[in-house]
Motif scaffolding. Structure first.
Motif, PDB file in Angstrom:
ATOM      1  N   ARG A 135       0.825  -1.205   0.000  1.00 47.16           N
ATOM      2  CA  ARG A 135       0.000   0.000   0.000  1.00 47.16           C
ATOM      3  C   ARG A 135       0.860   1.255   0.000  1.00 47.16           C
ATOM      4  O   ARG A 135       0.574   2.215  -0.721  1.00 47.16           O
ATOM      5  N   LEU A 136       1.929   1.246   0.796  1.00 48.88           N
ATOM      6  CA  LEU A 136       2.835   2.396   0.836  1.00 48.88           C
ATOM      7  C   LEU A 136       3.460   2.658  -0.530  1.00 48.88           C
ATOM      8  O   LEU A 136       3.528   3.799  -0.989  1.00 48.88           O
ATOM      9  N   LEU A 137       3.931   1.593  -1.181  1.00 50.04           N
ATOM     10  CA  LEU A 137       4.552   1.747  -2.497  1.00 50.04           C
ATOM     11  C   LEU A 137       3.554   2.264  -3.524  1.00 50.04           C
ATOM     12  O   LEU A 137       3.912   3.016  -4.441  1.00 50.04           O
ATOM     13  N   THR A 138       2.294   1.875  -3.360  1.00 47.82           N
ATOM     14  CA  THR A 138       1.259   2.355  -4.272  1.00 47.82           C
ATOM     15  C   THR A 138       0.937   3.825  -4.025  1.00 47.82           C
ATOM     16  O   THR A 138       0.681   4.590  -4.963  1.00 47.82           O
ATOM     17  N   GLU A 139       0.963   4.245  -2.758  1.00 49.17           N
ATOM     18  CA  GLU A 139       0.571   5.612  -2.403  1.00 49.17           C
ATOM     19  C   GLU A 139       1.657   6.642  -2.664  1.00 49.17           C
ATOM     20  O   GLU A 139       1.342   7.816  -2.851  1.00 49.17           O
ATOM     21  N   ILE A 140       2.915   6.219  -2.655  1.00 51.27           N
ATOM     22  CA  ILE A 140       4.016   7.187  -2.752  1.00 51.27           C
ATOM     23  C   ILE A 140       3.912   8.079  -3.996  1.00 51.27           C
ATOM     24  O   ILE A 140       4.028   9.308  -3.882  1.00 51.27           O
ATOM     25  N   PRO A 141       3.699   7.543  -5.205  1.00 51.97           N
ATOM     26  CA  PRO A 141       3.580   8.437  -6.371  1.00 51.97           C
ATOM     27  C   PRO A 141       2.413   9.417  -6.247  1.00 51.97           C
ATOM     28  O   PRO A 141       2.524  10.574  -6.657  1.00 51.97           O
ATOM     29  N   GLN A 142       1.284   8.962  -5.669  1.00 51.45           N
ATOM     30  CA  GLN A 142       0.142   9.844  -5.493  1.00 51.45           C
ATOM     31  C   GLN A 142       0.417  10.888  -4.409  1.00 51.45           C
ATOM     32  O   GLN A 142       0.010  12.047  -4.537  1.00 51.45           O
ATOM     33  N   PHE A 143       1.101  10.465  -3.360  1.00 54.58           N
ATOM     34  CA  PHE A 143       1.387  11.381  -2.249  1.00 54.58           C
ATOM     35  C   PHE A 143       2.279  12.537  -2.704  1.00 54.58           C
ATOM     36  O   PHE A 143       2.072  13.682  -2.301  1.00 54.58           O
ATOM     37  N   PHE A 144       3.274  12.222  -3.546  1.00 54.89           N
ATOM     38  CA  PHE A 144       4.193  13.259  -4.010  1.00 54.89           C
ATOM     39  C   PHE A 144       3.759  13.831  -5.356  1.00 54.89           C
ATOM     40  O   PHE A 144       4.598  14.143  -6.203  1.00 54.89           O
ATOM     41  N   SER A 145       2.453  13.969  -5.519  1.00 57.27           N
ATOM     42  CA  SER A 145       1.935  14.630  -6.715  1.00 57.27           C
ATOM     43  C   SER A 145       2.256  16.122  -6.664  1.00 57.27           C
ATOM     44  O   SER A 145       2.640  16.654  -5.608  1.00 57.27           O
ATOM     45  N   TYR A 146       2.094  16.800  -7.775  1.00 49.33           N
ATOM     46  CA  TYR A 146       2.462  18.215  -7.880  1.00 49.33           C
ATOM     47  C   TYR A 146       1.763  19.062  -6.824  1.00 49.33           C
ATOM     48  O   TYR A 146       2.402  19.839  -6.095  1.00 49.33           O
ATOM     49  N   TYR A 147       0.446  18.900  -6.703  1.00 50.71           N
ATOM     50  CA  TYR A 147      -0.313  19.743  -5.776  1.00 50.71           C
ATOM     51  C   TYR A 147       0.002  19.425  -4.316  1.00 50.71           C
ATOM     52  O   TYR A 147       0.042  20.333  -3.471  1.00 50.71           O
ATOM     53  N   ASN A 148       0.253  18.163  -4.008  1.00 49.64           N
ATOM     54  CA  ASN A 148       0.627  17.815  -2.637  1.00 49.64           C
ATOM     55  C   ASN A 148       1.997  18.373  -2.271  1.00 49.64           C
ATOM     56  O   ASN A 148       2.213  18.825  -1.144  1.00 49.64           O
ATOM     57  N   VAL A 149       2.923  18.325  -3.221  1.00 48.45           N
ATOM     58  CA  VAL A 149       4.252  18.879  -2.964  1.00 48.45           C
ATOM     59  C   VAL A 149       4.173  20.393  -2.743  1.00 48.45           C
ATOM     60  O   VAL A 149       4.820  20.941  -1.835  1.00 48.45           O
ATOM     61  N   ILE A 150       3.360  21.087  -3.550  1.00 51.40           N
ATOM     62  CA  ILE A 150       3.165  22.527  -3.357  1.00 51.40           C
ATOM     63  C   ILE A 150       2.548  22.799  -1.987  1.00 51.40           C
ATOM     64  O   ILE A 150       2.966  23.708  -1.257  1.00 51.40           O
ATOM     65  N   PHE A 151       1.546  21.992  -1.632  1.00 54.06           N
ATOM     66  CA  PHE A 151       0.875  22.146  -0.339  1.00 54.06           C
ATOM     67  C   PHE A 151       1.857  21.947   0.811  1.00 54.06           C
ATOM     68  O   PHE A 151       1.891  22.733   1.775  1.00 54.06           O
ATOM     69  N   LEU A 152       2.690  20.911   0.727  1.00 55.16           N
ATOM     70  CA  LEU A 152       3.681  20.647   1.774  1.00 55.16           C
ATOM     71  C   LEU A 152       4.746  21.750   1.818  1.00 55.16           C
ATOM     72  O   LEU A 152       5.201  22.141   2.894  1.00 55.16           O
ATOM     73  N   GLY A 153       5.134  22.247   0.641  1.00 53.10           N
ATOM     74  CA  GLY A 153       6.113  23.332   0.602  1.00 53.10           C
ATOM     75  C   GLY A 153       5.590  24.590   1.267  1.00 53.10           C
ATOM     76  O   GLY A 153       6.313  25.269   2.021  1.00 53.10           O
ATOM     77  N   GLN A 154       4.316  24.933   1.009  1.00 51.72           N
ATOM     78  CA  GLN A 154       3.715  26.100   1.644  1.00 51.72           C
ATOM     79  C   GLN A 154       3.606  25.913   3.151  1.00 51.72           C
ATOM     80  O   GLN A 154       3.857  26.852   3.926  1.00 51.72           O
TER      81      GLN A 154
END
Length: 238
Positions: free
Chosen positions: A13-32
């Motif tokens: 499950r973790l390996l499946t979620e990693i690409p979705q978790f580090f999507s563009y919008y999530n990365v922007i959200f985490l950066g902010q």
């Protein structure tokens, strides 16, 4: 066997979620959210340095006429050094609501950090002043230095090696405490982690990422503080 299968399912499950978790919008959200955490700590603590220096200075003059400022400074420092950050945060939040000030939540959190940082840094600065031998103060007085000139030219240059290392230690410690700002809705790293976890991402992935981001913020500051401690400690050794 069942536990082993559960571990494999979780890993899959973790390996499946990693690409979705580090999507563009999530990365922007985490950066902010990461910038909000850094900004909250920096603004609150840097203003706290100035206020802490002022609180330490008003305790220096002696005499009856200075008792009100001395007592006020001592009461402020002792009060906010003993109140948990979360309680201070709630007090500032509800006080601003009662007073009718429609302050942004980030500003409320900055004020709370400022109050706590001022109290702790005032004690750090006072300890730095006390580390300077009394003969240095007397020599400055004999040369007709004013109190401010004595602090500026005689005391501070010798007190910095004592003040800076614990001050940096406080900054690093308080970066972690700012996670409590999520309790009033400030969108910092911990709040962002809760949002992503509520979206369905596993807690292990979300808060593992939070761990790495907090480490990425804190570790360079800790190393810089250690460097300053080593660099500034040398002149104090014979």
């Amino acid at each position: 066997p069942c536990a082993h299968e559960d571990n494999l399912i979780m890993l899959e499950r973790l390996l499946t979620e990693i690409p979705q978790f580090f999507s563009y919008y999530n990365v922007i959200f985490l950066g902010q959210a990461m910038l909000a955490t850094i900004g909250l700590s920096a603004i609150g603590c840097l203003t706290g340095v100035v206020a802490g220096l002022g609180l330490a200075l008003v305790r220096l003059p002696k005499g009856v006429m200075w008792w009100p400022t001395n007592i006020a400074s001592i009461m402020f420092v002792e009060l906010f050094r003993r109140i948990p950050f979360l309680v201070t945060l709630m007090l500032v939040f509800f006080a601003s609501q009662i007073a009718g000030f429609d302050l942004p939540l980030f500003v409320v959190a900055c004020i709370a950090v400022f109050l706590i940082a001022s109290a702790f840094l005032a004690e750090i600065v006072r300890a730095g002043f006390d580390s300077v031998h009394r003969n240095q103060w007397d020599a400055a007085a004999a040369m007709n230095f004013s109190l401010l000139d004595t602090i500026r030219y005689v005391v501070l240059p010798q007190a910095w090696p004592v003040i800076l290392p614990p001050a940096f230690g406080f900054f690093v410690l308080f970066i972690k405490d700012t996670a409590l700002a999520s309790q009033i809705g400030v969108v910092e790293l911990t709040f962002a982690g809760k949002v992503l976890n509520n979206k369905g991402f596993s807690a292990a992935l979300v808060f593992g990422a939070m761990l790495l981001l907090y480490f990425a913020i804190s570790y360079p500051l800790a190393r810089f503080g250690a460097y300053l401690e080593t660099r500034l400690a040398k002149p104090r050794n014979r």
